[in-house]
Design a protein around this motif. Structure first.
Motif, PDB file in Angstrom:
ATOM      1  N   ALA A 125      39.185 168.037  84.372  1.00 41.61           N
ATOM      2  CA  ALA A 125      40.201 169.016  84.753  1.00 41.61           C
ATOM      3  C   ALA A 125      39.680 170.444  84.569  1.00 41.61           C
ATOM      4  O   ALA A 125      39.909 171.314  85.421  1.00 41.61           O
ATOM      5  CB  ALA A 125      41.472 168.800  83.927  1.00 41.61           C
ATOM      6  N   ILE A 126      38.976 170.693  83.469  1.00 43.56           N
ATOM      7  CA  ILE A 126      38.434 172.032  83.213  1.00 43.56           C
ATOM      8  C   ILE A 126      37.439 172.427  84.295  1.00 43.56           C
ATOM      9  O   ILE A 126      37.430 173.569  84.783  1.00 43.56           O
ATOM     10  CB  ILE A 126      37.778 172.076  81.820  1.00 43.56           C
ATOM     11  N   LEU A 127      36.581 171.481  84.696  1.00 40.91           N
ATOM     12  CA  LEU A 127      35.600 171.776  85.743  1.00 40.91           C
ATOM     13  C   LEU A 127      36.287 172.107  87.060  1.00 40.91           C
ATOM     14  O   LEU A 127      35.901 173.051  87.769  1.00 40.91           O
ATOM     15  CB  LEU A 127      34.660 170.585  85.923  1.00 40.91           C
ATOM     16  N   ALA A 138      49.735 153.282  84.723  1.00 40.58           N
ATOM     17  CA  ALA A 138      49.972 154.718  84.894  1.00 40.58           C
ATOM     18  C   ALA A 138      48.686 155.437  85.291  1.00 40.58           C
ATOM     19  O   ALA A 138      48.681 156.282  86.209  1.00 40.58           O
ATOM     20  CB  ALA A 138      50.538 155.307  83.602  1.00 40.58           C
ATOM     21  N   GLU A 139      47.593 155.110  84.613  1.00 34.16           N
ATOM     22  CA  GLU A 139      46.308 155.733  84.947  1.00 34.16           C
ATOM     23  C   GLU A 139      45.925 155.452  86.396  1.00 34.16           C
ATOM     24  O   GLU A 139      45.522 156.355  87.147  1.00 34.16           O
ATOM     25  CB  GLU A 139      45.224 155.210  84.010  1.00 34.16           C
ATOM     26  N   ALA A 140      46.077 154.191  86.813  1.00 32.93           N
ATOM     27  CA  ALA A 140      45.735 153.825  88.188  1.00 32.93           C
ATOM     28  C   ALA A 140      46.670 154.493  89.185  1.00 32.93           C
ATOM     29  O   ALA A 140      46.255 154.867  90.293  1.00 32.93           O
ATOM     30  CB  ALA A 140      45.778 152.309  88.351  1.00 32.93           C
ATOM     31  N   SER A 141      47.938 154.651  88.817  1.00 36.66           N
ATOM     32  CA  SER A 141      48.900 155.298  89.712  1.00 36.66           C
ATOM     33  C   SER A 141      48.544 156.757  89.940  1.00 36.66           C
ATOM     34  O   SER A 141      48.558 157.249  91.076  1.00 36.66           O
ATOM     35  CB  SER A 141      50.313 155.187  89.124  1.00 36.66           C
ATOM     36  N   PHE A 142      48.218 157.463  88.875  1.00 37.61           N
ATOM     37  CA  PHE A 142      47.820 158.860  89.027  1.00 37.61           C
ATOM     38  C   PHE A 142      46.510 158.975  89.808  1.00 37.61           C
ATOM     39  O   PHE A 142      46.299 159.944  90.548  1.00 37.61           O
ATOM     40  CB  PHE A 142      47.679 159.511  87.647  1.00 37.61           C
ATOM     41  N   LEU A 167      45.021 165.590  83.965  1.00 35.58           N
ATOM     42  CA  LEU A 167      45.760 165.770  82.717  1.00 35.58           C
ATOM     43  C   LEU A 167      46.697 164.589  82.460  1.00 35.58           C
ATOM     44  O   LEU A 167      46.822 164.114  81.322  1.00 35.58           O
ATOM     45  CB  LEU A 167      46.548 167.079  82.766  1.00 35.58           C
ATOM     46  N   LEU A 168      47.356 164.116  83.517  1.00 38.19           N
ATOM     47  CA  LEU A 168      48.255 162.977  83.367  1.00 38.19           C
ATOM     48  C   LEU A 168      47.485 161.705  83.013  1.00 38.19           C
ATOM     49  O   LEU A 168      47.949 160.885  82.207  1.00 38.19           O
ATOM     50  CB  LEU A 168      49.063 162.771  84.653  1.00 38.19           C
ATOM     51  N   ARG A 169      46.308 161.540  83.609  1.00 35.84           N
ATOM     52  CA  ARG A 169      45.504 160.356  83.283  1.00 35.84           C
ATOM     53  C   ARG A 169      45.014 160.409  81.841  1.00 35.84           C
ATOM     54  O   ARG A 169      44.942 159.377  81.169  1.00 35.84           O
ATOM     55  CB  ARG A 169      44.324 160.242  84.251  1.00 35.84           C
ATOM     56  N   ALA A 170      44.680 161.594  81.353  1.00 33.85           N
ATOM     57  CA  ALA A 170      44.279 161.720  79.948  1.00 33.85           C
ATOM     58  C   ALA A 170      45.426 161.307  79.030  1.00 33.85           C
ATOM     59  O   ALA A 170      45.223 160.601  78.030  1.00 33.85           O
ATOM     60  CB  ALA A 170      43.854 163.159  79.652  1.00 33.85           C
ATOM     61  N   GLY A 171      46.654 161.729  79.365  1.00 33.20           N
ATOM     62  CA  GLY A 171      47.810 161.347  78.560  1.00 33.20           C
ATOM     63  C   GLY A 171      48.085 159.858  78.617  1.00 33.20           C
ATOM     64  O   GLY A 171      48.425 159.238  77.596  1.00 33.20           O
ATOM     65  N   ALA A 172      47.927 159.264  79.816  1.00 33.60           N
ATOM     66  CA  ALA A 172      48.167 157.823  79.958  1.00 33.60           C
ATOM     67  C   ALA A 172      47.174 157.018  79.128  1.00 33.60           C
ATOM     68  O   ALA A 172      47.547 156.068  78.430  1.00 33.60           O
ATOM     69  CB  ALA A 172      48.079 157.430  81.438  1.00 33.60           C
ATOM     70  N   VAL A 173      45.904 157.399  79.201  1.00 37.07           N
ATOM     71  CA  VAL A 173      44.876 156.687  78.434  1.00 37.07           C
ATOM     72  C   VAL A 173      45.123 156.829  76.930  1.00 37.07           C
ATOM     73  O   VAL A 173      44.973 155.872  76.159  1.00 37.07           O
ATOM     74  CB  VAL A 173      43.478 157.220  78.810  1.00 37.07           C
ATOM     75  N   ALA A 175      39.038 162.320  76.828  1.00 36.88           N
ATOM     76  CA  ALA A 175      38.305 163.585  76.829  1.00 36.88           C
ATOM     77  C   ALA A 175      37.565 163.806  78.144  1.00 36.88           C
ATOM     78  O   ALA A 175      37.433 164.944  78.615  1.00 36.88           O
ATOM     79  CB  ALA A 175      37.316 163.607  75.655  1.00 36.88           C
ATOM     80  N   SER A 176      37.092 162.722  78.763  1.00 37.61           N
ATOM     81  CA  SER A 176      36.383 162.863  80.038  1.00 37.61           C
ATOM     82  C   SER A 176      37.326 163.380  81.125  1.00 37.61           C
ATOM     83  O   SER A 176      36.923 164.170  81.981  1.00 37.61           O
ATOM     84  CB  SER A 176      35.762 161.526  80.446  1.00 37.61           C
TER      85      SER A 176
END
Length: 429
Positions: free
Chosen positions: A180-182, A108-112, A81-87, A174-175
């Protein structure tokens, strides 16, 4: 190898890996081109690629401790979820003065991701066991990586040209949400956590957990040597990667599209290497596979970058994949089998940090030496470094391999969650 997909929880994790990795590859191609279009600066474009390297060095060890401390399933969902927000932050970038937001988003994406990756690797043995299915799961992960590499780059480039940068960013975000849903639907839950020492301060407790992970890596037979072998390999491999674009332009005198073709050929090799790695693991020891695969890689690299013909290079790039996959899968499987569950996140992070540091050193050295002594000479030195990693693998002690450890451990039932001894589902990726 495909039989491991009968395990429902692993199948969900594998699907999440496929979706999020595909989104990453789309953005990997689109983001540098978008930065180049906005700024016209090759330095700014290179910074967009380098932005994702630093977090692995700075955050990796910290992330490994928390990956072992926290529920791995929840860690993966939260970081997705955090990576989706960062992207998604990149969607607001429209002018050259806003490019810094792309760097922030990539870092941020790489950190998460530093928290996601060890949690995922530590969860897999809990889902499939540590016997034959573990090797099958790692081989299937390589198959997924090869598939994504084969189609992700070309699709990312085509999407960027056809619809622009924002839709590619939206697909990547979205990916992560789909991943996350899976993972939310995974039924696996962790066993009871280790009791905490009330007298220890948070800092002392963290330091103690970090030392425990380091001590395990240092004291496990063959593991320090295998890490050294991997470091030498990643230095040579990164130096070759850093010089690949200059090699295409100044040695092959080819257009930029050749890079996509070479990556596609490499992806074909990865696809072929996935089932091969499963077969090889069933017949040979970790020491033998490591020596053989790295020696083969050194020879293929030397042949590839001394041919200077596009047709031959495309054919030779397909031969890089099988030994590379055999080596990478072997290291992952060895690490998981030789590490208890409560330390696996820290051990995986340590390996990731070694890989990141060696890659950064190799890229910097390759770029600098290529400028000083020439591209061809530097690429031959890099191929020699890969061959040297095979020679270093002879130092792996015989008879201390965990190849047979836990191989009699039953894998989880395909239709039922793997439960811990306390009645709760064990922690998973």
């Amino acid at each position: 190898m495909l039989g491991v997909l009968r395990i429902r929880d692993y199948r969900l994790v594998a699907m999440s890996q496929l979706l999020s990795s595909l989104g990453d590859w789309l953005l990997l191609v689109a983001a540098p081109f978008f930065v180049l279009r906005l700024t016209g600066s090759t330095l700014a474009t290179g910074a967009a690629l380098a932005a994702e390297t630093v977090p692995a060095l700075l955050i990796g060890p910290v992330a490994g401790v928390f990956a072992d401390r926290w529920d791995r399933r929840r860690t993966m969902v939260t970081t997705d979820l955090l990576r989706a927000g960062a992207v998604a932050l990149m969607l607001v970038v429209h002018r050259p003065g806003q490019v810094w937001l792309i760097y922030v988003a990539l870092v941020a994406e790489a950190s998460f991701s530093q928290f996601f990756a060890p949690a995922r690797k530590a969860l897999i043995p809990a889902l499939v066991g540590r016997g034959a299915q573990l090797g099958a799961a790692n081989s299937f992960a390589a198959l997924v990586s090869g598939t994504v590499q084969l189609v992700g780059g070309p699709i990312g480039g085509a999407l960027y040209v056809a619809v622009g940068f924002a839709p590619v960013v939206a697909v990547d975000a979205a990916s992560y949400l789909a991943s996350a849903i899976l993972i939310i639907t995974v039924s696996h839950r962790p066993a009871s956590a280790e009791p905490r020492r009330a007298s220890a301060t948070p800092l002392r407790r963290f330091a103690g957990e970090l030392r425990a992970g380091v001590a395990h890596v240092r004291s496990t037979p063959a593991l320090p040597t295998l890490f050294t072998v991997a470091a030498v390999f990643f230095v040579g491999n990164a130096a070759l990667t850093a010089l690949l674009v200059p090699y295409i332009g100044t040695v092959l005198h080819a257009a930029a599209g050749t890079l996509g073709l070479l990556f596609a050929a490499l992806g074909v090799g990865y696809l072929a290497g996935a089932p091969l790695s499963r077969s090889v693991a069933a017949r040979f020891t970790t020491r033998t596979i490591t020596i053989g695969s790295l020696a083969t890689l050194g020879a293929v690299f030397a042949a590839t970058f001394n041919t200077h013909d596009i047709s031959w290079d495309l054919a030779l790039f397909t031969l890089i994949g099988p030994p590379a996959v055999c080596f990478l899968v072997t290291v992952d499987t060895f690490l998981a089998r030789s590490t208890p569950d409560h330390l696996l996140g820290r051990a995986s992070s340590a390996y990731g940090m070694v890989q990141a540091a060696a890659t950064l050193i190799g890229m910097l050295a390759g770029a600098a030496l290529g400028q000083q002594i020439g591209i061809r000479t530097t690429m031959n030195l890099a191929a020699t470094a890969v061959a040297a990693s095979a020679a270093t693998a002879f130092l792996i002690p015989r008879g201390n391999s965990p190849d047979s450890i836990n191989t009699n451990e039953p894998a989880p039932e395909p239709s039922a969650p793997h439960t811990g001894t306390d009645g709760h589902s064990e922690r998973r990726l």
